[in-house]
Write a protein that holds these residues in place. Structure first.
Motif, PDB file in Angstrom:
ATOM      1  N   GLY A   8       0.805  -1.242  -0.141  1.00 34.04           N
ATOM      2  CA  GLY A   8      -0.051   0.092   0.040  1.00 34.04           C
ATOM      3  C   GLY A   8       0.868   1.238  -0.024  1.00 34.04           C
ATOM      4  O   GLY A   8       2.142   1.064   0.056  1.00 34.04           O
ATOM      5  N   PHE A   9       0.143   2.477  -0.082  1.00 25.68           N
ATOM      6  CA  PHE A   9       1.012   3.669  -0.397  1.00 25.68           C
ATOM      7  C   PHE A   9       1.661   4.166   1.042  1.00 25.68           C
ATOM      8  O   PHE A   9       1.194   3.700   1.988  1.00 25.68           O
ATOM      9  CB  PHE A   9      -0.219   4.752  -0.450  1.00 25.68           C
ATOM     10  N   MET A  10       2.776   5.052   1.001  1.00 28.53           N
ATOM     11  CA  MET A  10       3.267   5.721   2.103  1.00 28.53           C
ATOM     12  C   MET A  10       2.097   5.996   3.146  1.00 28.53           C
ATOM     13  O   MET A  10       1.034   6.722   2.466  1.00 28.53           O
ATOM     14  CB  MET A  10       4.089   6.535   1.830  1.00 28.53           C
ATOM     15  N   GLY A  11       2.234   5.849   4.459  1.00 24.87           N
ATOM     16  CA  GLY A  11       1.294   6.240   5.347  1.00 24.87           C
ATOM     17  C   GLY A  11       0.118   5.437   5.408  1.00 24.87           C
ATOM     18  O   GLY A  11      -0.795   5.848   6.056  1.00 24.87           O
ATOM     19  N   ALA A  12       0.085   4.314   4.730  1.00 26.99           N
ATOM     20  CA  ALA A  12      -1.330   3.458   4.825  1.00 26.99           C
ATOM     21  C   ALA A  12      -1.476   2.814   6.087  1.00 26.99           C
ATOM     22  O   ALA A  12      -2.362   2.426   6.591  1.00 26.99           O
ATOM     23  CB  ALA A  12      -1.376   2.362   3.621  1.00 26.99           C
ATOM     24  N   GLY A  13      -0.283   2.664   6.838  1.00 30.13           N
ATOM     25  CA  GLY A  13      -0.159   1.910   8.280  1.00 30.13           C
ATOM     26  C   GLY A  13       0.532   0.499   7.871  1.00 30.13           C
ATOM     27  O   GLY A  13       0.084  -0.049   8.919  1.00 30.13           O
ATOM     28  N   LYS A  14       1.234   0.231   7.011  1.00 30.21           N
ATOM     29  CA  LYS A  14       1.784  -1.108   6.758  1.00 30.21           C
ATOM     30  C   LYS A  14       2.533  -1.531   7.890  1.00 30.21           C
ATOM     31  O   LYS A  14       2.199  -2.690   8.419  1.00 30.21           O
ATOM     32  CB  LYS A  14       2.549  -1.092   5.537  1.00 30.21           C
ATOM     33  N   THR A  15       3.267  -0.785   8.436  1.00 28.23           N
ATOM     34  CA  THR A  15       4.270  -1.167   9.324  1.00 28.23           C
ATOM     35  C   THR A  15       3.567  -1.050  10.779  1.00 28.23           C
ATOM     36  O   THR A  15       3.762  -2.212  11.594  1.00 28.23           O
ATOM     37  CB  THR A  15       5.392  -0.237   9.751  1.00 28.23           C
ATOM     38  N   THR A  16       2.716  -0.245  11.250  1.00 26.12           N
ATOM     39  CA  THR A  16       1.824  -0.401  12.291  1.00 26.12           C
ATOM     40  C   THR A  16       1.085  -1.729  12.501  1.00 26.12           C
ATOM     41  O   THR A  16       1.001  -2.559  13.244  1.00 26.12           O
ATOM     42  CB  THR A  16       1.129   0.700  12.784  1.00 26.12           C
ATOM     43  N   VAL A  17       0.263  -1.770  11.154  1.00 32.43           N
ATOM     44  CA  VAL A  17      -0.631  -2.957  11.276  1.00 32.43           C
ATOM     45  C   VAL A  17       0.089  -4.437  11.079  1.00 32.43           C
ATOM     46  O   VAL A  17      -0.226  -5.205  11.695  1.00 32.43           O
ATOM     47  CB  VAL A  17      -1.696  -2.869  10.192  1.00 32.43           C
ATOM     48  N   GLY A  18       1.401  -4.210  10.396  1.00 32.28           N
ATOM     49  CA  GLY A  18       2.219  -5.478  10.275  1.00 32.28           C
ATOM     50  C   GLY A  18       2.733  -6.066  11.682  1.00 32.28           C
ATOM     51  O   GLY A  18       2.535  -7.146  12.102  1.00 32.28           O
ATOM     52  N   LYS A  19       3.268  -5.096  12.522  1.00 39.36           N
ATOM     53  CA  LYS A  19       3.630  -5.361  13.845  1.00 39.36           C
ATOM     54  C   LYS A  19       2.734  -6.107  14.632  1.00 39.36           C
ATOM     55  O   LYS A  19       2.642  -6.804  15.387  1.00 39.36           O
ATOM     56  CB  LYS A  19       4.264  -4.246  14.223  1.00 39.36           C
ATOM     57  N   LEU A  20       1.386  -5.199  14.744  1.00 44.97           N
ATOM     58  CA  LEU A  20       0.216  -5.548  15.308  1.00 44.97           C
ATOM     59  C   LEU A  20      -0.131  -7.336  14.870  1.00 44.97           C
ATOM     60  O   LEU A  20      -0.202  -8.021  16.038  1.00 44.97           O
ATOM     61  CB  LEU A  20      -0.820  -4.741  15.193  1.00 44.97           C
ATOM     62  N   LEU A  21      -0.008  -7.375  13.707  1.00 38.73           N
ATOM     63  CA  LEU A  21      -0.570  -8.919  13.211  1.00 38.73           C
ATOM     64  C   LEU A  21       0.276  -9.791  13.674  1.00 38.73           C
ATOM     65  O   LEU A  21      -0.024 -10.912  14.120  1.00 38.73           O
ATOM     66  CB  LEU A  21      -0.870  -8.886  11.811  1.00 38.73           C
ATOM     67  N   ALA A  22       1.775  -9.404  13.819  1.00 35.43           N
ATOM     68  CA  ALA A  22       2.760 -10.268  13.950  1.00 35.43           C
ATOM     69  C   ALA A  22       2.641 -10.620  15.499  1.00 35.43           C
ATOM     70  O   ALA A  22       2.786 -11.736  16.003  1.00 35.43           O
ATOM     71  CB  ALA A  22       4.237  -9.751  13.540  1.00 35.43           C
ATOM     72  N   ARG A  23       2.565  -9.589  16.323  1.00 38.18           N
ATOM     73  CA  ARG A  23       2.279 -10.026  17.802  1.00 38.18           C
ATOM     74  C   ARG A  23       1.238 -10.791  17.867  1.00 38.18           C
ATOM     75  O   ARG A  23       1.201 -11.822  18.760  1.00 38.18           O
ATOM     76  CB  ARG A  23       1.994  -8.481  18.312  1.00 38.18           C
ATOM     77  N   ARG A  24      -0.103 -10.668  17.267  1.00 44.00           N
ATOM     78  CA  ARG A  24      -1.442 -11.383  17.703  1.00 44.00           C
ATOM     79  C   ARG A  24      -1.002 -12.650  17.387  1.00 44.00           C
ATOM     80  O   ARG A  24      -1.454 -13.527  17.740  1.00 44.00           O
ATOM     81  CB  ARG A  24      -2.530 -10.703  16.681  1.00 44.00           C
ATOM     82  N   LEU A  25      -0.210 -13.111  16.020  1.00 44.90           N
ATOM     83  CA  LEU A  25      -0.109 -14.427  15.510  1.00 44.90           C
ATOM     84  C   LEU A  25       1.093 -14.868  15.926  1.00 44.90           C
ATOM     85  O   LEU A  25       1.339 -16.152  15.853  1.00 44.90           O
ATOM     86  CB  LEU A  25      -0.016 -14.454  14.082  1.00 44.90           C
ATOM     87  N   ARG A  26       1.903 -14.143  16.886  1.00 47.23           N
ATOM     88  CA  ARG A  26       3.303 -14.689  17.265  1.00 47.23           C
ATOM     89  C   ARG A  26       4.321 -15.254  16.032  1.00 47.23           C
ATOM     90  O   ARG A  26       4.926 -16.431  16.190  1.00 47.23           O
ATOM     91  CB  ARG A  26       3.174 -15.839  18.302  1.00 47.23           C
ATOM     92  N   TYR A  27       4.196 -14.269  15.116  1.00 44.10           N
ATOM     93  CA  TYR A  27       5.252 -14.396  13.937  1.00 44.10           C
ATOM     94  C   TYR A  27       6.128 -13.440  14.152  1.00 44.10           C
ATOM     95  O   TYR A  27       5.950 -12.337  14.362  1.00 44.10           O
ATOM     96  CB  TYR A  27       4.369 -14.253  12.571  1.00 44.10           C
ATOM     97  N   PRO A  28       7.370 -13.576  13.566  1.00 44.59           N
ATOM     98  CA  PRO A  28       8.303 -12.323  13.369  1.00 44.59           C
ATOM     99  C   PRO A  28       7.678 -11.620  12.309  1.00 44.59           C
ATOM    100  O   PRO A  28       6.936 -11.850  11.401  1.00 44.59           O
ATOM    101  CB  PRO A  28       9.685 -13.133  12.926  1.00 44.59           C
ATOM    102  N   PHE A  29       8.259 -10.140  12.447  1.00 47.47           N
ATOM    103  CA  PHE A  29       7.841  -9.218  11.350  1.00 47.47           C
ATOM    104  C   PHE A  29       9.028  -8.684  10.684  1.00 47.47           C
ATOM    105  O   PHE A  29       9.998  -8.361  11.416  1.00 47.47           O
ATOM    106  CB  PHE A  29       7.152  -8.177  12.420  1.00 47.47           C
ATOM    107  N   PHE A  30       8.836  -8.516   9.671  1.00 49.34           N
ATOM    108  CA  PHE A  30      10.155  -8.201   8.609  1.00 49.34           C
ATOM    109  C   PHE A  30       9.420  -6.646   7.996  1.00 49.34           C
ATOM    110  O   PHE A  30       8.056  -6.627   7.648  1.00 49.34           O
ATOM    111  CB  PHE A  30      10.345  -8.952   7.638  1.00 49.34           C
TER     112      PHE A  30
END
Ligand code: S3P
Length: 180
Positions: A8-30
């Motif tokens: 998605g575009f800059m500012g869409a929240g990819k990093t914030t949402v990605g970190k949150l999903l990774a925490r929820r799923l207990r997956y590593p985040f890149f």
């Protein structure tokens, strides 16, 4: 394979949402920008300055071809311009479920007001740039995605829930279950 990729575009929240999903799923985040910065030993802005955008785009493709992508279960957020290359869109779809966080220009401008870390938004009329880049990129993000989520006016937690709910439903229907 249970890899989740956020585009998605800059500012869409990819990093914030990605970190949150990774925490929820207990997956590593890149994050491709962070991986590139780590390898190059300098910021994305500096890479653009010293080597130019084309070289940066080459580094993005190299990252996607790395052997780490074959490891199990991770969440990845990719730089806003990465899915513009057809080869990258193909690579992304090959390695995981691609979620497009679709954002409106107004939200981008609100979120990135005063930001100096994005070389493509530096100087000149930022609104014109965002409008023109979003206009050119929208269809390609959609083409590269398995799932589209509209993010305007939503909190990261809501977006995360929507993605997880979508995955469960799609898996149930068997539509993208081959990837999960
Ligand atoms: C870019 C987006 C940035 C970063 C670089 C170029 C783009 O990442 O990769 O500044 O072309 O849209 P974010 O989408 O994480 O801001």
């Amino acid at each position: 394979m249970k890899h989740i990729i956020l585009i998605g575009f800059m500012g869409a929240g990819k990093t914030t949402v990605g970190k949150l999903l990774a925490r929820r799923l207990r997956y590593p985040f890149f994050d491709t920008d962070q991986l590139i910065e780590g390898q190059a030993g300098m910021s994305v802005s500096r890479i653009f300055e010293l080597m130019g955008e084309e070289k940066f785009r080459g580094l993005e493709t190299e990252i996607l071809k790395g052997s780490w992508t074959r490891e199990e279960n991770w969440v990845l957020s990719v730089g806003g311009g990465l899915p513009m290359r057809e080869e990258n869109r193909r690579l992304l779809k090959d390695i995981g479920v691609v979620v497009y966080l679709r954002v409106q220009a107004d939200t981008v401008l609100e979120r990135l007001a005063g930001d100096t870390s994005r070389p493509l938004l530096k100087g000149g009329n930022v609104r014109e740039r965002v409008d023109s880049l979003l206009g050119r990129r929208g269809a390609l993000y959609e083409e590269g995605a398995d799932v589209v989520v509209d993010v305007d006016g939503k909190r990261p937690e809501e977006i995360g829930e929507e993605i997880l709910w979508g995955f469960r439903r799609e898996t149930h229907l068997g539509q993208i279950s081959r990837k999960l």
